[in-house]
Design a protein around this motif. Structure first.
Motif, PDB file in Angstrom:
ATOM      1  N   THR A   1      32.530  16.333 -15.418  1.00  0.00           N
ATOM      2  CA  THR A   1      32.940  17.686 -15.784  1.00  0.00           C
ATOM      3  C   THR A   1      32.047  18.716 -15.120  1.00  0.00           C
ATOM      4  O   THR A   1      30.921  18.425 -14.728  1.00  0.00           O
ATOM      5  CB  THR A   1      32.916  17.859 -17.327  1.00  0.00           C
ATOM      6  OG1 THR A   1      33.594  19.066 -17.684  1.00  0.00           O
ATOM      7  CG2 THR A   1      31.502  17.875 -17.876  1.00  0.00           C
ATOM      8  N   GLY A   2      32.574  19.925 -14.980  1.00  0.00           N
ATOM      9  CA  GLY A   2      31.775  20.996 -14.428  1.00  0.00           C
ATOM     10  C   GLY A   2      32.601  21.992 -13.635  1.00  0.00           C
ATOM     11  O   GLY A   2      33.835  22.021 -13.696  1.00  0.00           O
ATOM     12  N   ASP A   3      31.882  22.803 -12.866  1.00  0.00           N
ATOM     13  CA  ASP A   3      32.480  23.835 -12.024  1.00  0.00           C
ATOM     14  C   ASP A   3      32.664  23.250 -10.624  1.00  0.00           C
ATOM     15  O   ASP A   3      31.706  23.099  -9.873  1.00  0.00           O
ATOM     16  CB  ASP A   3      31.537  25.046 -12.004  1.00  0.00           C
ATOM     17  CG  ASP A   3      32.038  26.181 -11.124  1.00  0.00           C
ATOM     18  OD1 ASP A   3      33.098  26.016 -10.481  1.00  0.00           O
ATOM     19  OD2 ASP A   3      31.365  27.222 -11.071  1.00  0.00           O
TER      20      ASP A   3
ATOM     21  N   PRO B   1      24.073  13.028  -0.760  1.00  0.00           N
ATOM     22  CA  PRO B   1      23.973  13.475   0.636  1.00  0.00           C
ATOM     23  C   PRO B   1      24.930  14.635   0.919  1.00  0.00           C
ATOM     24  O   PRO B   1      26.079  14.621   0.484  1.00  0.00           O
ATOM     25  CB  PRO B   1      24.366  12.223   1.432  1.00  0.00           C
ATOM     26  CG  PRO B   1      24.065  11.089   0.512  1.00  0.00           C
ATOM     27  CD  PRO B   1      24.341  11.585  -0.875  1.00  0.00           C
ATOM     28  N   LEU B   2      24.419  15.653   1.601  1.00  0.00           N
ATOM     29  CA  LEU B   2      25.173  16.831   2.022  1.00  0.00           C
ATOM     30  C   LEU B   2      25.534  17.780   0.882  1.00  0.00           C
ATOM     31  O   LEU B   2      26.138  18.823   1.122  1.00  0.00           O
ATOM     32  CB  LEU B   2      26.460  16.429   2.763  1.00  0.00           C
ATOM     33  CG  LEU B   2      26.285  15.559   4.006  1.00  0.00           C
ATOM     34  CD1 LEU B   2      27.648  15.189   4.578  1.00  0.00           C
ATOM     35  CD2 LEU B   2      25.440  16.277   5.063  1.00  0.00           C
ATOM     36  N   ALA B   3      25.182  17.437  -0.345  1.00  0.00           N
ATOM     37  CA  ALA B   3      25.519  18.300  -1.475  1.00  0.00           C
ATOM     38  C   ALA B   3      24.525  19.445  -1.594  1.00  0.00           C
ATOM     39  O   ALA B   3      23.328  19.274  -1.357  1.00  0.00           O
ATOM     40  CB  ALA B   3      25.536  17.495  -2.768  1.00  0.00           C
ATOM     41  N   LYS B   4      25.025  20.608  -1.963  1.00  0.00           N
ATOM     42  CA  LYS B   4      24.172  21.774  -2.134  1.00  0.00           C
ATOM     43  C   LYS B   4      23.343  21.659  -3.404  1.00  0.00           C
ATOM     44  O   LYS B   4      22.186  22.085  -3.439  1.00  0.00           O
ATOM     45  CB  LYS B   4      25.042  23.037  -2.184  1.00  0.00           C
ATOM     46  CG  LYS B   4      24.248  24.321  -2.338  1.00  0.00           C
ATOM     47  CD  LYS B   4      25.163  25.534  -2.338  1.00  0.00           C
ATOM     48  CE  LYS B   4      24.360  26.828  -2.490  1.00  0.00           C
ATOM     49  NZ  LYS B   4      25.248  28.014  -2.507  1.00  0.00           N
ATOM     50  N   ARG B   5      23.937  21.082  -4.456  1.00  0.00           N
ATOM     51  CA  ARG B   5      23.269  21.022  -5.756  1.00  0.00           C
ATOM     52  C   ARG B   5      23.221  19.587  -6.265  1.00  0.00           C
ATOM     53  O   ARG B   5      24.094  18.780  -5.960  1.00  0.00           O
ATOM     54  CB  ARG B   5      24.008  21.893  -6.776  1.00  0.00           C
ATOM     55  CG  ARG B   5      24.168  23.343  -6.355  1.00  0.00           C
ATOM     56  CD  ARG B   5      24.924  24.126  -7.411  1.00  0.00           C
ATOM     57  NE  ARG B   5      25.080  25.533  -7.034  1.00  0.00           N
ATOM     58  CZ  ARG B   5      26.171  26.026  -6.461  1.00  0.00           C
ATOM     59  NH1 ARG B   5      27.209  25.233  -6.208  1.00  0.00           N
ATOM     60  NH2 ARG B   5      26.243  27.313  -6.149  1.00  0.00           N
ATOM     61  N   ARG B   6      22.229  19.299  -7.069  1.00  0.00           N
ATOM     62  CA  ARG B   6      22.121  17.985  -7.703  1.00  0.00           C
ATOM     63  C   ARG B   6      23.150  17.875  -8.824  1.00  0.00           C
ATOM     64  O   ARG B   6      23.493  18.869  -9.473  1.00  0.00           O
ATOM     65  CB  ARG B   6      20.717  17.773  -8.261  1.00  0.00           C
ATOM     66  CG  ARG B   6      19.638  17.712  -7.185  1.00  0.00           C
ATOM     67  CD  ARG B   6      18.261  17.524  -7.777  1.00  0.00           C
ATOM     68  NE  ARG B   6      17.257  17.564  -6.717  1.00  0.00           N
ATOM     69  CZ  ARG B   6      16.826  16.501  -6.059  1.00  0.00           C
ATOM     70  NH1 ARG B   6      17.312  15.298  -6.372  1.00  0.00           N
ATOM     71  NH2 ARG B   6      15.919  16.608  -5.114  1.00  0.00           N
ATOM     72  N   TYR B   7      23.627  16.663  -9.065  1.00  0.00           N
ATOM     73  CA  TYR B   7      24.496  16.446 -10.212  1.00  0.00           C
ATOM     74  C   TYR B   7      23.714  15.735 -11.302  1.00  0.00           C
ATOM     75  O   TYR B   7      22.693  15.081 -11.063  1.00  0.00           O
ATOM     76  CB  TYR B   7      25.768  15.677  -9.833  1.00  0.00           C
ATOM     77  CG  TYR B   7      25.589  14.245  -9.398  1.00  0.00           C
ATOM     78  CD1 TYR B   7      25.666  13.211 -10.320  1.00  0.00           C
ATOM     79  CD2 TYR B   7      25.395  13.908  -8.053  1.00  0.00           C
ATOM     80  CE1 TYR B   7      25.530  11.885  -9.922  1.00  0.00           C
ATOM     81  CE2 TYR B   7      25.257  12.595  -7.651  1.00  0.00           C
ATOM     82  CZ  TYR B   7      25.327  11.585  -8.590  1.00  0.00           C
ATOM     83  OH  TYR B   7      25.191  10.273  -8.196  1.00  0.00           O
ATOM     84  N   LEU B   8      24.176  15.896 -12.525  1.00  0.00           N
ATOM     85  CA  LEU B   8      23.488  15.385 -13.699  1.00  0.00           C
ATOM     86  C   LEU B   8      24.171  14.130 -14.227  1.00  0.00           C
ATOM     87  O   LEU B   8      25.402  14.070 -14.290  1.00  0.00           O
ATOM     88  CB  LEU B   8      23.480  16.459 -14.797  1.00  0.00           C
ATOM     89  CG  LEU B   8      22.952  16.049 -16.179  1.00  0.00           C
ATOM     90  CD1 LEU B   8      21.447  15.788 -16.136  1.00  0.00           C
ATOM     91  CD2 LEU B   8      23.277  17.137 -17.204  1.00  0.00           C
TER      92      LEU B   8
ATOM     93  N   GLY C   1      27.674  15.723 -14.872  1.00  0.00           N
ATOM     94  CA  GLY C   1      27.884  17.158 -14.761  1.00  0.00           C
ATOM     95  C   GLY C   1      27.698  17.611 -13.326  1.00  0.00           C
ATOM     96  O   GLY C   1      26.727  17.232 -12.671  1.00  0.00           O
ATOM     97  N   VAL C   2      28.623  18.436 -12.834  1.00  0.00           N
ATOM     98  CA  VAL C   2      28.595  18.834 -11.425  1.00  0.00           C
ATOM     99  C   VAL C   2      28.771  20.338 -11.269  1.00  0.00           C
ATOM    100  O   VAL C   2      29.320  21.019 -12.139  1.00  0.00           O
ATOM    101  CB  VAL C   2      29.682  18.106 -10.603  1.00  0.00           C
ATOM    102  CG1 VAL C   2      29.583  16.600 -10.774  1.00  0.00           C
ATOM    103  CG2 VAL C   2      31.075  18.574 -11.006  1.00  0.00           C
ATOM    104  N   HIS C   3      28.310  20.836 -10.132  1.00  0.00           N
ATOM    105  CA  HIS C   3      28.571  22.214  -9.705  1.00  0.00           C
ATOM    106  C   HIS C   3      28.652  22.184  -8.188  1.00  0.00           C
ATOM    107  O   HIS C   3      27.636  22.125  -7.498  1.00  0.00           O
ATOM    108  CB  HIS C   3      27.460  23.160 -10.175  1.00  0.00           C
ATOM    109  CG  HIS C   3      27.765  24.604  -9.917  1.00  0.00           C
ATOM    110  ND1 HIS C   3      26.819  25.603 -10.073  1.00  0.00           N
ATOM    111  CD2 HIS C   3      28.910  25.234  -9.516  1.00  0.00           C
ATOM    112  CE1 HIS C   3      27.366  26.765  -9.773  1.00  0.00           C
ATOM    113  NE2 HIS C   3      28.633  26.564  -9.443  1.00  0.00           N
ATOM    114  N   LEU C   4      29.879  22.208  -7.677  1.00  0.00           N
ATOM    115  CA  LEU C   4      30.081  22.100  -6.232  1.00  0.00           C
ATOM    116  C   LEU C   4      29.876  23.447  -5.533  1.00  0.00           C
ATOM    117  O   LEU C   4      29.779  24.491  -6.167  1.00  0.00           O
ATOM    118  CB  LEU C   4      31.495  21.590  -5.942  1.00  0.00           C
ATOM    119  CG  LEU C   4      31.877  20.223  -6.516  1.00  0.00           C
ATOM    120  CD1 LEU C   4      33.234  19.797  -5.990  1.00  0.00           C
ATOM    121  CD2 LEU C   4      30.829  19.170  -6.236  1.00  0.00           C
ATOM    122  N   ALA C   5      29.792  23.391  -4.209  1.00  0.00           N
ATOM    123  CA  ALA C   5      29.587  24.588  -3.390  1.00  0.00           C
ATOM    124  C   ALA C   5      30.719  25.589  -3.613  1.00  0.00           C
ATOM    125  O   ALA C   5      31.872  25.218  -3.825  1.00  0.00           O
ATOM    126  CB  ALA C   5      29.511  24.204  -1.915  1.00  0.00           C
ATOM    127  N   ALA C   6      30.364  26.871  -3.523  1.00  0.00           N
ATOM    128  CA  ALA C   6      31.315  27.950  -3.795  1.00  0.00           C
ATOM    129  C   ALA C   6      31.969  28.473  -2.515  1.00  0.00           C
ATOM    130  O   ALA C   6      31.751  27.930  -1.434  1.00  0.00           O
ATOM    131  CB  ALA C   6      30.605  29.076  -4.535  1.00  0.00           C
TER     132      ALA C   6
END
Length: 249
Positions: free
Chosen positions: A138-140, A81-88, A101-106
């Motif tokens: 792990t991720g950005d 919820p509220l996340a810009k991108r899906r996580y793996l 694996g994650v990539h959070l909002a920039a």
């Protein structure tokens, strides 16, 4: 046995940079690669072939993808919820180790830091439902860690103005949520004093890329290293890859 996991943001899908990206990955000799900005399945498939990977996964338009030299028992993308991108979520067959694996909002600003906090809270809640025992995250994360400095003068003008307009002094709180949630910052287990900068490769001035493991399993960490001295790494992407190695349970 140990498991070598590489986190690597390949920048804008990696199109037309497959050869240098593959060279960097091969030099790291990972078992599993968690990719960010891996939004083109055709590129990820070519990377899998060039790197001798048995399995790969990517969904067009999604940021997080993966490559694996070893068999994968399960993989899925989850929308928090509220996340810009899906996580793996990825489960390694031989040990049942689970990698998220994650990539959070920039964007560096206090407003976006609050959004990243919401994303991490949702991530932690989702992971709690899907894991029991040893796992890695792990991720950005697109944010700095508590106590780390960011020279705002290094930012492009528009981002510098945005940062000033939303509070000026940035408050790094997202990573603190991970630490308070019972996780260990793997890089800091091996380097307490270094800057840890992973971005951008041509003028490194901020740490955006992380590996976390539950504190109960931190003793199994073997290494966590920013791979910044590889030939061609500065041309392959705008992020340095982060290589972690853990003893498998």
């Amino acid at each position: 046995m140990s498991l070598r996991v590489l986190s690597y943001n390949i920048r804008l899908g990696g199109l037309n940079r497959e050869k240098p990206i593959a060279a960097v990955i091969n030099a790291c000799e990972p078992d599993v690669v968690i990719l960010q900005e891996a939004s083109r399945p055709d590129v990820v498939e070519r990377l899998a072939s060039s790197c001798g990977m048995k399995a790969w996964g990517s969904v067009r338009g999604h940021s997080v993808g993966y490559l694996s030299r070893i068999e994968v028992a399960h993989h899925a993308w989850h929308k928090a919820p509220l996340a810009k991108r899906r996580y793996l979520e990825l489960i390694v067959a031989r040990s049942r180790a689970r990698v998220f694996g994650v990539h959070l909002a920039a964007v560096h600003s206090n407003m976006m830091e609050r959004r990243r906090m919401y994303e991490v809270k949702a991530l932690l809640a989702g992971m709690a439902q899907r894991q029991d025992g040893f796992h890695m995250v792990t991720g950005d994360f697109n944010t700095g860690a508590p106590g780390e400095k960011l020279d705002l003068a290094k930012l492009p003008f528009r981002l510098r103005m945005f940062a000033y307009l939303t509070g000026g002094k940035l408050r790094w709180t997202t990573i603190q949520l991970m630490l308070d949630g019972g996780y260990t910052d793997a890089y800091r287990e091996f380097d307490k004093e270094g800057d840890g900068f992973t971005f951008p490769t041509w003028d490194p001035h901020v740490r955006l890329d992380y590996m976390f493991v539950p504190k109960a399993f931190a003793s199994g960490l073997i290494r966590c290293q920013i791979m910044k001295d590889l030939p061609g790494v500065r041309e392959a992407s705008d992020h340095f890859p982060l290589l972690s190695e853990v003893a498998e349970e």
